[in-house]
Design an enzyme around this catalytic site. Structure first.
Site, PDB file in Angstrom:
ATOM      1  N   SER A  80       2.039  -3.988  -2.984  1.00 46.20           N
ATOM      2  CA  SER A  80       3.454  -3.953  -3.350  1.00 46.20           C
ATOM      3  C   SER A  80       3.704  -4.761  -4.637  1.00 46.20           C
ATOM      4  CB  SER A  80       4.297  -4.446  -2.170  1.00 46.20           C
ATOM      5  OG  SER A  80       5.643  -4.075  -2.302  1.00 46.20           O
ATOM      6  N   ASP A 108       5.925   5.708   3.670  1.00 48.08           N
ATOM      7  CA  ASP A 108       6.429   4.438   3.138  1.00 48.08           C
ATOM      8  C   ASP A 108       7.946   4.507   2.945  1.00 48.08           C
ATOM      9  OD1 ASP A 108       6.909   2.076   1.587  1.00 48.08           O
ATOM     10  OD2 ASP A 108       4.870   2.175   0.803  1.00 48.08           O
ATOM     11  N   HIS A 139       4.421   1.314   4.644  1.00 46.74           N
ATOM     12  CA  HIS A 139       4.178   0.276   3.642  1.00 46.74           C
ATOM     13  C   HIS A 139       3.223  -0.804   4.141  1.00 46.74           C
ATOM     14  CE1 HIS A 139       5.459  -1.436  -0.215  1.00 46.74           C
ATOM     15  NE2 HIS A 139       5.533  -2.623   0.373  1.00 46.74           N
TER      16      HIS A 139
END
Length: 240
Positions: free
Chosen positions: A65, A188, A216
């Site tokens: 991320s 996600d 995610h």
């Protein structure tokens, strides 16, 4: 032994990456988990300068991320000083714009930013839930993420959100000439898998792949499978 430095996502700390790091070490990689900069300022250049000064040269860079976005920008900054780039659930831009719609809508990001200013602990719990959306064991994964949240001041968490919003890695992805692998989760809730094709179009020596049936938090849900793919990519690059 191949050296790989991994950076974590916003607010959730290094604990979320421990299972993946362990699985990569089992495959013969020298993996270091580095924390995000402990800065109150939100200038991405300040964050990159801090990382550039702290992280070893000549290693593969990667992250999850926000960590993957910072690794991407640092790889472009280092050029040949970076052996290769590996990212997990990272976009070129986290917040959507007219010229990059495949990202989080600005109004939803504003809710997170305002919520963090009011109660950063509560917003992190909500963020952890969204990270786990689309994963098979969402509730147990969310508990694991919450247990690993590091103690940080609200100003530091806000700075991280501002960096997340400000980073635009499209030029960095084009500029970095080394090998790149970017893995996106198909379910996600934070980084749309629709970004895969536009991301691929930016790369000259890179691959974007989709991971089905997860969200995610796939770094925590599927560490062994991700480690196998990352290690294989490094071996295919002749860097083992």
């Amino acid at each position: 032994m191949t050296r790989l430095i991994l950076l974590p996502g916003w607010g959730l700390g290094r604990a979320a990456l421990e299972p993946l790091a362990g699985a990569l070490r089992e495959r013969g990689l020298d993996v270091g988990l580095a924390g995000l900069p402990a800065l109150d300022e939100s200038d991405p250049e300040a964050w990159l300068a801090e990382l550039d000064a702290r992280l070893p040269q000549g290693a593969w860079l990667g992250g999850w991320s926000l960590g993957g976005m910072l690794a991407t920008a640092l790889a472009a900054r280092r050029g040949e000083g970076c052996r290769g780039l590996l990212t997990l659930a990272s976009n070129a831009r986290f917040v959507a714009g007219a010229d990059w719609p495949h990202a989080m809508p600005p109004d939803i990001f504003a809710v997170f930013r305002n919520g963090c200013a009011q109660d950063s602990v509560a917003i992190l719990k909500r963020f952890a839930l969204l990270c786990c959306q689309g994963c098979t064991e969402a509730r147990s994964l969310s508990r694991q993420l919450n247990q690993g949240i590091p103690a940080e001041e609200t100003a530091q968490r806000l700075a991280g959100l501002e960096v997340l919003a400000a980073l635009d890695n499209r030029a960095a992805l084009v500029a970095f000439a080394g090998l790149q692998l970017h893995l996106l989760a198909e379910a996600d809730a934070l980084v749309p898998v629709a970004a895969a094709e536009p991301l691929q179009a930016l790369l000259s020596r890179g691959v974007v792949e989709r991971v089905a049936g997860t969200g995610h938090a796939f770094v925590l849900e599927r560490p062994q499978a991700l480690a196998a793919r990352l290690a294989a990519f490094i071996r295919e690059a002749g860097d083992d």
